[in-house]
Design an enzyme around this catalytic site. Structure first.
Site, PDB file in Angstrom:
ATOM      1  N   GLY A   1     -14.191  26.762 -21.840  1.00  0.00           N
ATOM      2  CA  GLY A   1     -13.093  26.567 -22.756  1.00  0.00           C
ATOM      3  C   GLY A   1     -12.591  25.581 -22.658  1.00  0.00           C
ATOM      4  O   GLY A   1     -13.130  25.005 -23.329  1.00  0.00           O
TER       5      GLY A   1
ATOM      6  N   GLY B   1     -19.358  29.833 -21.434  1.00  0.00           N
ATOM      7  CA  GLY B   1     -19.214  28.936 -19.957  1.00  0.00           C
ATOM      8  C   GLY B   1     -17.861  28.162 -19.768  1.00  0.00           C
ATOM      9  O   GLY B   1     -17.932  27.615 -19.158  1.00  0.00           O
TER      10      GLY B   1
ATOM     11  N   MET C   1     -16.253  23.990 -30.440  1.00  0.00           N
ATOM     12  CA  MET C   1     -16.733  22.829 -29.347  1.00  0.00           C
ATOM     13  C   MET C   1     -16.674  24.028 -27.972  1.00  0.00           C
ATOM     14  O   MET C   1     -17.855  24.078 -27.029  1.00  0.00           O
ATOM     15  CB  MET C   1     -14.914  21.863 -28.781  1.00  0.00           C
ATOM     16  CG  MET C   1     -14.898  20.921 -29.547  1.00  0.00           C
ATOM     17  SD  MET C   1     -13.104  19.802 -28.588  1.00  0.00           S
ATOM     18  CE  MET C   1     -12.651  21.564 -30.206  1.00  0.00           C
TER      19      MET C   1
ATOM     20  N   GLU D   1      -3.732  18.438 -32.928  1.00  0.00           N
ATOM     21  CA  GLU D   1      -3.762  19.604 -33.005  1.00  0.00           C
ATOM     22  C   GLU D   1      -3.514  20.067 -32.619  1.00  0.00           C
ATOM     23  O   GLU D   1      -2.150  21.253 -33.018  1.00  0.00           O
ATOM     24  CB  GLU D   1      -5.277  19.832 -31.640  1.00  0.00           C
ATOM     25  CG  GLU D   1      -5.998  20.999 -32.118  1.00  0.00           C
ATOM     26  CD  GLU D   1      -6.871  21.827 -31.712  1.00  0.00           C
ATOM     27  OE1 GLU D   1      -6.957  22.487 -31.518  1.00  0.00           O
ATOM     28  OE2 GLU D   1      -7.871  20.392 -31.290  1.00  0.00           O
TER      29      GLU D   1
END
Length: 380
Positions: free
Chosen positions: A132, A130, A126, A243
């Site tokens: 996050g 540029g 992912m 997650e």
């Protein structure tokens, strides 16, 4: 307080995990740290031991058990062992749900047996240089070319990036991208145009291979689309709670273990002719950390049970993630301080825990993003 969420089967599984760690991981871990990567054989050993694909249906070689408490046991024991390099939690609890819930029958039969045996190591891509935590900023593109997607772009900070045989890539499949224009494409080892950059040099978790990935005119077959076209944003949001809970479970386990070893240390270490534990300041430090850990553990165990029952929402997962990981960071810092100069030495577990654990408040969504999710839910 005695924990009440685990039964006899969970504790038997805990012993299995501990045996696996003692036999297959800890004897090799120092070398893996030096190499910057674990061995592929360790993944196959995990598969043979039944530690991979716990929630994957038995017909594909998995354990057929979706009870998250088994995943929690894995996270706790790997954390206590200081063995973050073998990223089984990433494989099982972050990537596994995408394959079991979104894959077609053909995809499941193609990928899941190897996923469970350890022959196929997985990653999810992912993060970009540029972009996050902001999925809206993804620039990697996939153009529909009839019988395939043409994938171009780059990703960074990808855990399992060097070893991965199967990478789930988040890419723009419309010019606008964003919430309604992202898709998940599965890129497999050996596809032309798929290249790996360097194994990134991190301050901690040295044995965990983390890499840059590059995609240059990669022809991804249409049958490697995972889920719905332009449906990635929803797919990603659906799986983020697990997650984040997995990261939180590791966070509280790390804090508890650090408290345990530091309590032993201050009882044994002497200063000014008496054990450190005889000093009031030290007792207050231990008391504060023990109380924070106990309160956090109660909340985390409730989240584990709720998630096992399909009841954990994104807000409470975010609460668990930011609180447990920030607690881990505070406890690591305080415990290192209580070890004095020895705490700064790499051979002491507290030093390794300090550097290994620092990423916890960043990946899986930063603390700031977690607070934003919680705040929006309360104030919108």
């Amino acid at each position: 307080m005695k924990r009440q969420i685990f039964g006899a089967d969970h504790e038997a599984f805990r012993e299995t995990v501990r045996t696996f760690l003692a036999k297959e991981v800890l004897p090799h871990y120092d070398q893996w740290e030096k190499d910057g990567i674990v061995s592929r054989e360790s993944w196959r050993a995990a598969g043979r031991q039944g530690l991979l694909g716990l929630a994957v249906p038995e017909e594909y070689g998995g354990g057929g058990n979706a009870d998250f408490r088994y995943s929690a046991v894995l996270a706790e024991e790997f954390t206590r062992a200081g063995a973050a390099g073998l990223a089984i939690g990433l494989h099982n609890d972050i990537i596994g749900p995408y394959l079991t819930s979104l894959a077609t029958e053909e995809q499941k039969r193609r990928w899941l047996p190897g996923f469970c045996s350890g022959e196929i190591i997985t990653a999810i891509a992912m993060t970009e240089p540029g972009a996050g935590s902001d999925l809206q900023g993804i620039r990697t593109t996939a153009e529909d070319r009839g019988d395939h997607w043409l994938l171009n772009g780059s990703k960074t900070f990808i855990s399992n990036g060097i070893l991965a045989d199967l990478v789930i890539v988040v890419a723009k499949t419309t010019p606008e991208g964003g919430a309604k224009g992202l898709s998940l494409l599965v890129v497999e080892r050996g596809m032309a145009g798929f290249e790996r950059g360097r194994n990134l040099d991190k301050i901690g978790q040295k044995a965990q291979d983390t890499a840059e990935l590059f995609f240059t005119d990669v022809r991804v077959p249409k049958e490697n689309l995972l889920g719905e076209v332009n449906g990635a944003f929803v797919h990603l949001m659906t799986n983020l709670a697990q997650e984040r809970l997995n990261i939180a479970v590791a966070g509280i386990a790390a804090a508890e273990y650090l408290l345990e070893i530091t309590t032993r240390y201050v009882k044994e270490r002497e200063a000014f002719g008496r054990p450190l534990a005889k000093l009031q300041h030290i007792r207050f430090e231990i008391a504060e950390m023990a109380t924070e850990c106990a309160v956090t553990r109660t909340f985390l165990d409730r989240c584990i049970v709720d998630h096992s029952n399909g009841e954990l929402d994104a807000v409470h997962a975010s609460m668990a993630k930011w609180w447990a990981t920030e607690l881990q960071k505070r406890v690591a810092d305080r415990c290192l301080q209580l070890h004095g100069g020895y705490g700064y030495m790499s051979e002491y577990r507290v030093a390794k825990a300090f550097t290994d654990g620092r990423i916890q408040t960043i990946y899986g969504g930063t603390t700031e993003i977690m607070k934003e999710i919680i705040g929006r839910s309360l104030l919108s």
